[in-house]
Design a protein around this motif. Structure first.
Motif, PDB file in Angstrom:
ATOM      1  N   LYS A 125       0.812  -1.217   0.000  1.00  0.00           N
ATOM      2  CA  LYS A 125       0.000   0.000   0.000  1.00  0.00           C
ATOM      3  C   LYS A 125       0.847   1.269   0.000  1.00  0.00           C
ATOM      4  CE  LYS A 125      -3.993  -2.256   2.057  1.00  0.00           C
ATOM      5  NZ  LYS A 125      -5.011  -2.248   3.137  1.00  0.00           N
ATOM      6  N   ALA A 126       2.022   1.177  -0.611  1.00  0.00           N
ATOM      7  CA  ALA A 126       2.836   2.374  -0.789  1.00  0.00           C
ATOM      8  C   ALA A 126       2.250   3.269  -1.871  1.00  0.00           C
ATOM      9  CB  ALA A 126       4.272   1.986  -1.146  1.00  0.00           C
ATOM     10  N   CYS A 127       1.527   2.672  -2.809  1.00  0.00           N
ATOM     11  CA  CYS A 127       0.868   3.419  -3.878  1.00  0.00           C
ATOM     12  C   CYS A 127      -0.585   2.964  -3.972  1.00  0.00           C
ATOM     13  CB  CYS A 127       1.601   3.220  -5.210  1.00  0.00           C
ATOM     14  SG  CYS A 127       1.430   1.587  -5.936  1.00  0.00           S
ATOM     15  N   PRO A 128      -1.430   3.696  -4.663  1.00  0.00           N
ATOM     16  CA  PRO A 128      -2.860   3.392  -4.692  1.00  0.00           C
ATOM     17  C   PRO A 128      -3.202   2.201  -5.578  1.00  0.00           C
ATOM     18  CG  PRO A 128      -2.412   5.278  -6.075  1.00  0.00           C
ATOM     19  CD  PRO A 128      -1.123   4.959  -5.376  1.00  0.00           C
ATOM     20  N   PRO A 129      -4.366   1.632  -5.385  1.00  0.00           N
ATOM     21  CA  PRO A 129      -4.844   0.584  -6.295  1.00  0.00           C
ATOM     22  C   PRO A 129      -5.165   1.186  -7.658  1.00  0.00           C
ATOM     23  CG  PRO A 129      -6.573   1.191  -4.752  1.00  0.00           C
ATOM     24  CD  PRO A 129      -5.333   1.903  -4.297  1.00  0.00           C
ATOM     25  N   ALA A 130      -5.342   0.320  -8.634  1.00  0.00           N
ATOM     26  CA  ALA A 130      -5.485   0.758 -10.022  1.00  0.00           C
ATOM     27  C   ALA A 130      -6.678   1.676 -10.250  1.00  0.00           C
ATOM     28  CB  ALA A 130      -5.582  -0.460 -10.937  1.00  0.00           C
ATOM     29  N   ASP A 131      -7.783   1.457  -9.537  1.00  0.00           N
ATOM     30  CA  ASP A 131      -8.965   2.281  -9.788  1.00  0.00           C
ATOM     31  C   ASP A 131      -8.754   3.728  -9.359  1.00  0.00           C
ATOM     32  OD1 ASP A 131      -8.894   1.467  -7.126  1.00  0.00           O
ATOM     33  OD2 ASP A 131     -11.077   1.476  -6.904  1.00  0.00           O
ATOM     34  N   ILE A 132      -7.999   3.940  -8.294  1.00  0.00           N
ATOM     35  CA  ILE A 132      -7.686   5.306  -7.878  1.00  0.00           C
ATOM     36  C   ILE A 132      -6.622   5.905  -8.778  1.00  0.00           C
ATOM     37  CG2 ILE A 132      -6.700   6.713  -6.023  1.00  0.00           C
ATOM     38  CD1 ILE A 132      -8.059   4.901  -4.026  1.00  0.00           C
ATOM     39  N   GLN A 133      -5.611   5.108  -9.134  1.00  0.00           N
ATOM     40  CA  GLN A 133      -4.553   5.622 -10.012  1.00  0.00           C
ATOM     41  C   GLN A 133      -5.113   6.066 -11.360  1.00  0.00           C
ATOM     42  OE1 GLN A 133      -1.395   6.305  -9.300  1.00  0.00           O
ATOM     43  NE2 GLN A 133      -1.179   7.122 -11.365  1.00  0.00           N
ATOM     44  N   ALA A 134      -6.175   5.433 -11.802  1.00  0.00           N
ATOM     45  CA  ALA A 134      -6.773   5.779 -13.096  1.00  0.00           C
ATOM     46  C   ALA A 134      -7.295   7.210 -13.131  1.00  0.00           C
ATOM     47  CB  ALA A 134      -7.903   4.806 -13.429  1.00  0.00           C
ATOM     48  N   LEU A 135      -7.470   7.845 -11.966  1.00  0.00           N
ATOM     49  CA  LEU A 135      -7.930   9.224 -11.908  1.00  0.00           C
ATOM     50  C   LEU A 135      -6.819  10.216 -12.228  1.00  0.00           C
ATOM     51  CD1 LEU A 135      -9.989   8.964  -8.583  1.00  0.00           C
ATOM     52  CD2 LEU A 135     -10.867   8.844 -10.920  1.00  0.00           C
ATOM     53  N   ASP A 136      -5.586   9.735 -12.236  1.00  0.00           N
ATOM     54  CA  ASP A 136      -4.415  10.578 -12.506  1.00  0.00           C
ATOM     55  C   ASP A 136      -4.158  10.604 -14.008  1.00  0.00           C
ATOM     56  OD1 ASP A 136      -1.766  11.604 -12.840  1.00  0.00           O
ATOM     57  OD2 ASP A 136      -1.251  10.965 -10.807  1.00  0.00           O
ATOM     58  N   LYS A 137      -4.235  11.782 -14.613  1.00  0.00           N
ATOM     59  CA  LYS A 137      -4.044  11.927 -16.057  1.00  0.00           C
ATOM     60  C   LYS A 137      -2.675  12.514 -16.402  1.00  0.00           C
ATOM     61  CE  LYS A 137      -8.212  10.419 -16.548  1.00  0.00           C
ATOM     62  NZ  LYS A 137      -8.440   9.007 -16.950  1.00  0.00           N
ATOM     63  N   SER A 138      -1.742  12.446 -15.451  1.00  0.00           N
ATOM     64  CA  SER A 138      -0.318  12.751 -15.652  1.00  0.00           C
ATOM     65  C   SER A 138       0.065  14.217 -15.495  1.00  0.00           C
ATOM     66  CB  SER A 138       0.171  12.257 -17.022  1.00  0.00           C
ATOM     67  OG  SER A 138       0.017  10.869 -17.127  1.00  0.00           O
TER      68      SER A 138
END
Length: 425
Positions: A238-251
Motif C-alpha cells: 500500500k505504498a501506492c494506490p490501487p489501479a482504480d484510484i490511479q486511473a484518476l491521474d491523467k499525468s
C-alpha cells in the motif's frame, strides 16, 4: 483581452496597444498559431509573453491553444494529418526524430545567427535538438527527472523525506509508512508503473536503455517484468494506490493524485515543480527518482521541451522570431521563468535567475546539483515510440486491475513493442 486560459483555445492580444496601431495592423498584419501542452501556470506565462511580444510588434497577431499532455499528441497528429498544424509547435524530445523524419518540421539552420540567436546554448544543447545533422527545434530549457512530493505528508508519518539518492527499497518503505499514517485514505506515492520516464530512469540504473541508437528496444523481457513486479509489490504494501484510484491521474499537474490530495509523491520533471507548487497549498519538495544499488545514474539532462516550426507554415521567420524572444530576450525569458526548464543560454539564465522566486530558485539549484550526477542523454526515440508509451500504460493497468500477471504482461509488451518498431522501419 485573451479569452479562456483553462487550456482551451484562446487568442493572446496586446489590448490597448493594438488600438493605437490599428492603421498599421490593417496594412501589414501577420498572424500565426502556437500550440503547447501544460498546466494553467504555463498557459498564463505563455499568454503574457505573447501579449508583450505583440505590444512590441503591433503587426503580429498570435493565436494559441493549449491542452494537457495526454490530449495534446492526438490533437497534433490529427492536425498534421489534415495539413493544418500550428505554425509554432511545442515539441518533446521523445517525438522530435519521428516528426522531423516525416517531414512535419522545418529545418532551422538557415535562421541561425539572425532571427535565431541561440549560438551560446552549448553544443550538447544544440545537438539534442538536431535530427540527422539538421536543427529542428529550439531548446526551451533544461530539466531532469524529478520526484515532487508533499513535505507535510512525510513529516506526519515521522519518516525521512525523499532526497537525492534515496534507494528504491527505502522509498517503498517510507511511502508505505505515509499511507499507514493517513489510515489508508492517502498514499505515499502515485503508481508510476505506467510512467515511461520512470521506467527509463530505472533501466538506466541497470546499465540499460529504453531504445538503442538503431531504434530497437534496449532491454529484455525480464527487465520489464521486474519493473511491473516492483509496482505489484508497491501496491501490496500500500505504498501506492490501487489501479482504480490511479486511473484518476491523467499525468499533468492539474490532475495528478498529488494535487488531488490522494498521494504524497508525483513522478515528473524538474520544470514542472513550479506549476505543481502553484496549485498545491502544501509546501512541496523536490528530489531525484529513487536510485538502484548499481553505479549507473538514471538521471540525465534533456531539453524539457522545445519549439519547432511546422514545415508547411507560411510565416516561418515571424514564428522563429517569437520563439527566439522567449529564450533570448531577457523580458520574454523572465516571463516564462523556469516553468519550462532552466534556460540553456548562460546570459538568459542569469537574467532569469536575478528575478526568480524561492520556488523557482529551488529548480535552478536542483538542476545544478543533479548535473553532477547524470549520465549521457539517450538517443531520440524512434518512430512508434509514442504508441509504445501508451502500451506501457495499458499493460501496467492490466496488472494493476488483476487481469494479467506481471510475467504475462511483460511478454505482451515485448511482442507488441517489437511489432510497432518493425512497422516504423
Amino acid at each position: 483581452m485573451v479569452g479562456n486560459v483553462s487550456r482551451r483555445t484562446f487568442m493572446a492580444a496586446a489590448g490597448a496597444s493594438m488600438l493605437a496601431h490599428k492603421a498599421a495592423w490593417a496594412q501589414e498584419s501577420t498572424r500565426f498559431r502556437i500550440f503547447w501542452w501544460g498546466s494553467k501556470e504555463r498557459a498564463d506565462r505563455t499568454l503574457k509573453a505573447a501579449a508583450l511580444y505583440q505590444q512590441r510588434n503591433p503587426h503580429i497577431r498570435i493565436d494559441g491553444e493549449s491542452l494537457s499532455f495526454t490530449d495534446y499528441w492526438p490533437r497534433l497528429a490529427t492536425q498534421v494529418a489534415g495539413r493544418n498544424a500550428p505554425d509554432l509547435i511545442q515539441m518533446d524530445y521523445r517525438y522530435l526524430a519521428e516528426y522531423a523524419r516525416r517531414g512535419v518540421l522545418l529545418p532551422l539552420d538557415e535562421f541561425m545567427g539572425e532571427d535565431l540567436q541561440i549560438g551560446d546554448f552549448g553544443q550538447a544543447s544544440l545537438d539534442s535538438c538536431k535530427v540527422d545533422g539538421k536543427l529542428y527545434a529550439i531548446n526551451l530549457g533544461n530539466n531532469s527527472h524529478a520526484l515532487i512530493y508533499n513535505k507535510a505528508a512525510f513529516q506526519k508519518a515521522g519518516v525521512d523525506e525523499p532526497v537525492i539518492g534515496t534507494s528504491w527499497d527505502k522509498f517503498t518503505a517510507i511511502c508505505a509508512e505515509v499511507t499507514k499514517a493517513h489510515d489508508g485514505s492517502y498514499f505515499g506515492t502515485v503508481d508510476a508503473g505506467a510512467d515511461e520516464a520512470a521506467f527509463e530512469n530505472w533501466l538506466r540504473q541497470r546499465g540499460k536503455a529504453l531504445y538503442t541508437e538503431d531504434g530497437k528496444l534496449g532491454f529484455e523481457e525480464a527487465d520489464i517484468g521486474d519493473w511491473l513486479s516492483l509496482w505489484v509489490k508497491m501496491r501490496e504494501v500500500k505504498a501506492c494506490p490501487p489501479a482504480d484510484i490511479q486511473a484518476l491521474d491523467k499525468s499533468g499537474p492539474d490532475t495528478s493524485l498529488l494535487t488531488q490530495g490522494r498521494a504524497g509523491c508525483a513522478f515528473n520533471h524538474s520544470n514542472q515543480f513550479v506549476g505543481f507548487q502553484a496549485i498545491n497549498k502544501n509546501t512541496l519538495g523536490i528530489a531525484t527518482y529513487p536510485q538502484g544499488a548499481g553505479p549507473h545514474p538514471g538521471q540525465y539532462l534533456k531539453p524539457s521541451m522545445m519549439w519547432s516550426i511546422y514545415a508547411r507554415t507560411k510565416v516561418a521567420p515571424e514564428a522563429v522570431k517569437f520563439a527566439n524572444f522567449t529564450v533570448k530576450d531577457p523580458e520574454g525569458a523572465r516571463i516564462l521563468g523556469v516553468e519550462r526548464g532552466v534556460p540553456a543560454s548562460p546570459s538568459t539564465r542569469q537574467a532569469v535567475s536575478d528575478q526568480l522566486d524561492e520556488m523557482s530558485k529551488k529548480v535552478v539549484d536542483f538542476i545544478a546539483e543533479v548535473s553532477q550526477r547524470v549520465g549521457p542523454i539517450p538517443p531520440a526515440p524512434p518512430q512508434g515510440a509514442g504508441e509504445i508509451q501508451v502500451l506501457l500504460r495499458r499493460v501496467n493497468e492490466q496488472v494493476g486491475f488483476g487481469r494479467s500477471a506481471a510475467s504475462a504482461a511483460a511478454k505482451q509488451y515485448i511482442t507488441e513493442a517489437n511489432s510497432i518498431l518493425a512497422r516504423g522501419r
